[in-house]
Design a protein around this motif. Structure first.
Motif, PDB file in Angstrom:
ATOM      1  N   SER A  25       0.918  -1.127   0.038  1.00  0.00           N
ATOM      2  CA  SER A  25       0.140   0.047   0.268  1.00  0.00           C
ATOM      3  C   SER A  25       0.923   1.170   0.122  1.00  0.00           C
ATOM      4  CB  SER A  25      -1.049   0.003   1.120  1.00  0.00           C
ATOM      5  OG  SER A  25      -1.714  -0.981   1.133  1.00  0.00           O
ATOM      6  N   PHE A  26       0.260   2.325  -0.792  1.00  0.00           N
ATOM      7  CA  PHE A  26       1.453   3.421  -1.050  1.00  0.00           C
ATOM      8  C   PHE A  26       0.602   4.605  -0.692  1.00  0.00           C
ATOM      9  CE2 PHE A  26       2.860  -0.234  -3.227  1.00  0.00           C
ATOM     10  CZ  PHE A  26       4.210  -0.089  -2.895  1.00  0.00           C
ATOM     11  N   VAL A 102      -0.551  -4.474  -5.698  1.00  0.00           N
ATOM     12  CA  VAL A 102      -0.775  -3.316  -4.917  1.00  0.00           C
ATOM     13  C   VAL A 102      -2.237  -3.117  -4.675  1.00  0.00           C
ATOM     14  CG1 VAL A 102      -1.301  -0.710  -5.288  1.00  0.00           C
ATOM     15  CG2 VAL A 102       0.839  -1.949  -6.273  1.00  0.00           C
ATOM     16  N   ILE A 103      -2.457  -2.885  -3.274  1.00  0.00           N
ATOM     17  CA  ILE A 103      -3.715  -2.951  -2.430  1.00  0.00           C
ATOM     18  C   ILE A 103      -4.151  -1.254  -2.365  1.00  0.00           C
ATOM     19  CG2 ILE A 103      -5.238  -3.600  -0.576  1.00  0.00           C
ATOM     20  CD1 ILE A 103      -4.222  -5.962  -2.298  1.00  0.00           C
ATOM     21  N   ASN A 104      -5.082  -0.836  -3.105  1.00  0.00           N
ATOM     22  CA  ASN A 104      -5.376   0.494  -3.116  1.00  0.00           C
ATOM     23  C   ASN A 104      -6.733   0.794  -2.883  1.00  0.00           C
ATOM     24  OD1 ASN A 104      -4.526   3.269  -3.696  1.00  0.00           O
ATOM     25  ND2 ASN A 104      -5.370   3.225  -5.379  1.00  0.00           N
ATOM     26  N   LEU A 105      -7.231   0.458  -1.479  1.00  0.00           N
ATOM     27  CA  LEU A 105      -8.650   0.536  -1.288  1.00  0.00           C
ATOM     28  C   LEU A 105      -9.023   1.941  -0.713  1.00  0.00           C
ATOM     29  CD1 LEU A 105      -8.636  -2.673   0.841  1.00  0.00           C
ATOM     30  CD2 LEU A 105      -9.117  -2.438  -1.549  1.00  0.00           C
ATOM     31  N   GLU A 112     -12.001  11.353  -6.068  1.00  0.00           N
ATOM     32  CA  GLU A 112     -10.708  11.549  -6.456  1.00  0.00           C
ATOM     33  C   GLU A 112      -9.983  10.523  -7.624  1.00  0.00           C
ATOM     34  OE1 GLU A 112     -10.511   9.266  -2.607  1.00  0.00           O
ATOM     35  OE2 GLU A 112     -11.766  10.928  -3.691  1.00  0.00           O
ATOM     36  N   THR A 113      -9.364  10.982  -8.462  1.00  0.00           N
ATOM     37  CA  THR A 113      -8.281  10.198  -9.157  1.00  0.00           C
ATOM     38  C   THR A 113      -7.241   9.636  -8.167  1.00  0.00           C
ATOM     39  OG1 THR A 113      -9.124  11.163 -11.258  1.00  0.00           O
ATOM     40  CG2 THR A 113      -7.144   9.814 -11.142  1.00  0.00           C
ATOM     41  N   SER A 114      -6.808   8.519  -8.328  1.00  0.00           N
ATOM     42  CA  SER A 114      -5.782   7.848  -7.542  1.00  0.00           C
ATOM     43  C   SER A 114      -4.312   7.758  -8.414  1.00  0.00           C
ATOM     44  CB  SER A 114      -6.083   6.470  -6.933  1.00  0.00           C
ATOM     45  OG  SER A 114      -5.102   5.830  -6.416  1.00  0.00           O
ATOM     46  N   ALA A 115      -3.499   8.729  -8.157  1.00  0.00           N
ATOM     47  CA  ALA A 115      -2.243   8.690  -8.767  1.00  0.00           C
ATOM     48  C   ALA A 115      -1.328   7.407  -8.524  1.00  0.00           C
ATOM     49  CB  ALA A 115      -1.220   9.718  -8.440  1.00  0.00           C
ATOM     50  N   VAL A 116      -1.720   6.767  -7.157  1.00  0.00           N
ATOM     51  CA  VAL A 116      -1.092   5.450  -6.898  1.00  0.00           C
ATOM     52  C   VAL A 116      -1.507   4.258  -7.870  1.00  0.00           C
ATOM     53  CG1 VAL A 116      -1.011   3.397  -5.104  1.00  0.00           C
ATOM     54  CG2 VAL A 116      -0.595   5.909  -4.622  1.00  0.00           C
ATOM     55  N   ALA A 117      -2.773   4.260  -8.146  1.00  0.00           N
ATOM     56  CA  ALA A 117      -3.657   3.175  -9.020  1.00  0.00           C
ATOM     57  C   ALA A 117      -2.962   3.375 -10.312  1.00  0.00           C
ATOM     58  CB  ALA A 117      -5.058   3.466  -8.988  1.00  0.00           C
TER      59      ALA A 117
END
Length: 176
Positions: A25-26, A102-105, A112-117
């Protein structure tokens, strides 16, 4: 972009078993990123797959998420590596490229848009998200989209990905 050699070098710094599945997770850790849910599911997965490790890259405010206490309460001290804030985008991207999944919950989401995703997809990493908000717009074949807050679905998905390196790699390639 980060090279494969650099990502492998960073992974080596974690002293992982050769067959380890590395979840990650980031970004800034907050209660809306559902790290408690992710780590609770991970604890169940790790009981059956002890070669799994969870990496957390990003700073946190202990008044919002007491990460050390959470890790201790779930009995994951030997399986979770918390790096905190990393000093450069290059290093951040290197760590992102070093993980398998990558777990991006995020819940709740405000659209919002997720830069990490997006960065996980570009890096060819398997990506797991909740199917709502902006994430619902992602094509279903490039990530795993779960019903928000569905612990059983999250645990089953993580268990499947932990057990199948080919499935992880194929999912990651579809997002590139």
């Amino acid at each position: 972009p980060i090279g494969l050699e650099r990502a492998l070098s960073l992974r080596d710094r974690l002293d992982l078993p050769p067959d380890a599945c590395l979840f990650g997770s980031f970004g800034v850790v907050s209660h809306t990123k559902q790290l408690e849910a992710a780590l609770a599911a991970f604890a169940e997965v790790r009981a059956a797959a002890p070669n799994c490790v969870y990496l957390i890259v990003g700073e946190w405010d202990p008044r919002d998420v007491d990460l050390p206490a959470l890790v201790e309460r779930l009995g994951l001290a030997d399986a979770v590596r918390c790096l905190g804030h990393v000093p450069s985008l290059r290093e951040f991207l290197g760590w992102l490229a070093a993980v398998d999944v990558v777990i991006n919950l995020r819940h709740p989401t405000v659209g919002e848009t997720s830069a990490v995703a997006l960065r996980a997809l570009v890096a060819g990493r398997a990506l797991v998200v909740y199917d709502h908000g902006w994430y619902a717009e992602l094509p279903a074949d490039i990530c795993v989209k779960l019903p928000p807050l569905d612990h059983a679905a999250l645990t089953a998905t993580m268990r499947t990905l932990a057990a199948d390196p080919q499935a992880r790699a194929a999912l990651g390639r579809r997002g590139e």
